[in-house]
Motif scaffolding. Structure first.
Motif, PDB file in Angstrom:
ATOM      1  N   SER A  70       6.075  -0.717   5.534  1.00 58.70           N
ATOM      2  CA  SER A  70       5.462  -2.009   5.246  1.00 58.70           C
ATOM      3  C   SER A  70       6.504  -3.086   5.002  1.00 58.70           C
ATOM      4  O   SER A  70       6.308  -4.261   5.331  1.00 58.70           O
ATOM      5  CB  SER A  70       4.503  -1.910   4.049  1.00 58.70           C
ATOM      6  N   ALA A 116       7.064  -6.638   7.188  1.00 56.75           N
ATOM      7  CA  ALA A 116       6.931  -7.908   6.472  1.00 56.75           C
ATOM      8  C   ALA A 116       8.254  -8.602   6.201  1.00 56.75           C
ATOM      9  O   ALA A 116       8.325  -9.834   6.204  1.00 56.75           O
ATOM     10  CB  ALA A 116       6.197  -7.668   5.145  1.00 56.75           C
ATOM     11  N   ASN A 136      -4.162   6.370   3.597  1.00 54.35           N
ATOM     12  CA  ASN A 136      -3.227   5.642   4.457  1.00 54.35           C
ATOM     13  C   ASN A 136      -1.783   6.097   4.279  1.00 54.35           C
ATOM     14  O   ASN A 136      -0.858   5.392   4.697  1.00 54.35           O
ATOM     15  CB  ASN A 136      -3.325   4.132   4.187  1.00 54.35           C
ATOM     16  N   ASP A 137      -1.565   7.258   3.653  1.00 54.73           N
ATOM     17  CA  ASP A 137      -0.204   7.701   3.339  1.00 54.73           C
ATOM     18  C   ASP A 137      -0.040   9.155   3.751  1.00 54.73           C
ATOM     19  O   ASP A 137      -0.750  10.032   3.262  1.00 54.73           O
ATOM     20  CB  ASP A 137       0.053   7.537   1.841  1.00 54.73           C
ATOM     21  N   ASP A 151      -0.745   6.056   8.267  1.00 52.19           N
ATOM     22  CA  ASP A 151      -0.019   4.798   8.109  1.00 52.19           C
ATOM     23  C   ASP A 151      -1.012   3.673   7.854  1.00 52.19           C
ATOM     24  O   ASP A 151      -2.227   3.822   8.081  1.00 52.19           O
ATOM     25  CB  ASP A 151       0.836   4.488   9.345  1.00 52.19           C
ATOM     26  N   TYR A 152      -0.501   2.546   7.411  1.00 49.76           N
ATOM     27  CA  TYR A 152      -1.358   1.413   7.073  1.00 49.76           C
ATOM     28  C   TYR A 152      -2.089   0.833   8.288  1.00 49.76           C
ATOM     29  O   TYR A 152      -3.302   0.595   8.216  1.00 49.76           O
ATOM     30  CB  TYR A 152      -0.542   0.309   6.400  1.00 49.76           C
ATOM     31  N   GLY A 170       1.241  -4.417   2.177  1.00 46.81           N
ATOM     32  CA  GLY A 170       0.730  -3.797   3.397  1.00 46.81           C
ATOM     33  C   GLY A 170      -0.496  -4.485   3.957  1.00 46.81           C
ATOM     34  O   GLY A 170      -0.981  -4.128   5.030  1.00 46.81           O
TER      35      GLY A 170
END
Length: 302
Positions: free
Chosen positions: A101, A105, A195-196, A225-226, A246
């Motif tokens: 993430s 970003a 999500n992990d 994953d996100y 995220g």
């Protein structure tokens, strides 16, 4: 091993033709120049000069050594230039590791600054979920998620970047999507999308917060994953809970709602190797990381 400074003085005497002229050119006293030349002769075991009128003339051995000194001093000058470039961050390499993430970003902004300011420095980037326990396996700078108060160990320093609160990501038409915030316990009866893929601190942090709210996260779908989890939410499969960082770029039709009572928060640090901590590229990387983290802090709820 020959002394480079003595070679410089010796080469100046050869070029100048006398000790006095060399002393004047170097800003030394004639006595100091004579001492350096005498020491070099003793060091080499050679007769380097012979008298010629009021001056000095190199012997055959002195001429050969002068030629070699030119090459040695030229290479030494090149090495000194390399050292200066390394010290100023004009060349060399820097290794930087990050988790997904942050990569999406922050890293484009950080890398753009580093490549702009230090075009001669090679950036070695690595995607890492965890900070290695073995110091030998760590990079120069790693952006990592750790517990508050984390000690990186000898030879490293941890720099706080961001406390990243978790949010619930829902479809726009979900009843909770119109809220300014939602209590964590209110999500207990929802269908959750995980999500992990790793049993790291991010997931443990969320599970601990849910336990404090009196329930265990009801994961119905496990994504790794996100982006995949967010796509599942967009498809109406359920909701997902993830750190605010995220959820910066959400697919159309989704909304992120802050979670309260309790608010899970992950701490993001930059772990820096002491040996490179004051190098210009590392200092610039830290400054760039703090700069990209700052807007998220100012936009955080509360």
């Amino acid at each position: 091993m020959l002394d480079a400074h003595r070679l410089r003085v010796f080469r100046s005497v050869v070029a100048s033709g006398s000790v006095a002229a060399a002393a004047d050119n170097l800003g030394y006293t004639p006595s100091a120049v004579s001492q350096h030349v005498t020491a070099l002769a003793r060091e080499t075991g050679l007769t380097l000069f012979e008298r010629s009128g009021r001056g000095l003339r190199p012997t055959a051995a002195g001429f050969v050594l002068a030629e070699q000194a030119d090459a040695v001093l030229a290479r030494l000058g090149e090495a000194e230039a390399v050292v200066a470039d390394l010290r100023a961050g004009r060349t060399g390499a820097m290794s930087l590791a990050y988790f997904p993430s942050v990569g999406a970003a922050w890293l484009p902004h950080v890398v753009r600054r580093l490549t702009g300011e230090f075009p001669g420095v090679r950036l070695d980037l690595a995607l890492r979920e965890f900070l290695p326990d073995d110091p030998a396996q760590r990079v120069d700078v790693q952006v990592a998620v750790e517990r508050p108060g984390f000690d990186p160990g000898s030879g490293f320093a941890a720099h706080h970047l961001l406390d990243d609160p978790y949010v619930a990501v829902l479809q726009d038409d979900h009843p909770l999507a119109v809220r300014d915030e939602v209590e964590l316990a209110e999500l207990a009866g929802e269908r959750w999308v995980d999500n992990d893929a790793y049993d790291g601190w991010c997931r443990r942090n969320l599970i601990e917060a849910c336990s404090a709210a009196g329930f265990s996260p009801p994961f119905h779908v496990e994504a790794h994953d996100y982006p995949t989890a967010l796509s599942f939410v967009a498809a109406g499969i359920g909701l997902t809970v993830l750190p605010e960082l995220g959820a910066i770029q959400l697919p159309a039709g989704l909304r992120a709602v802050p979670i309260v009572r309790p608010t899970p928060v992950r701490t993001i640090l930059a772990v820096v190797r002491d040996a490179v901590a004051v190098s210009p590229p590392v200092l610039a990387a830290l400054d760039a990381l703090r700069a990209v983290a700052r807007p998220v802090v100012s936009a955080a709820p509360g």
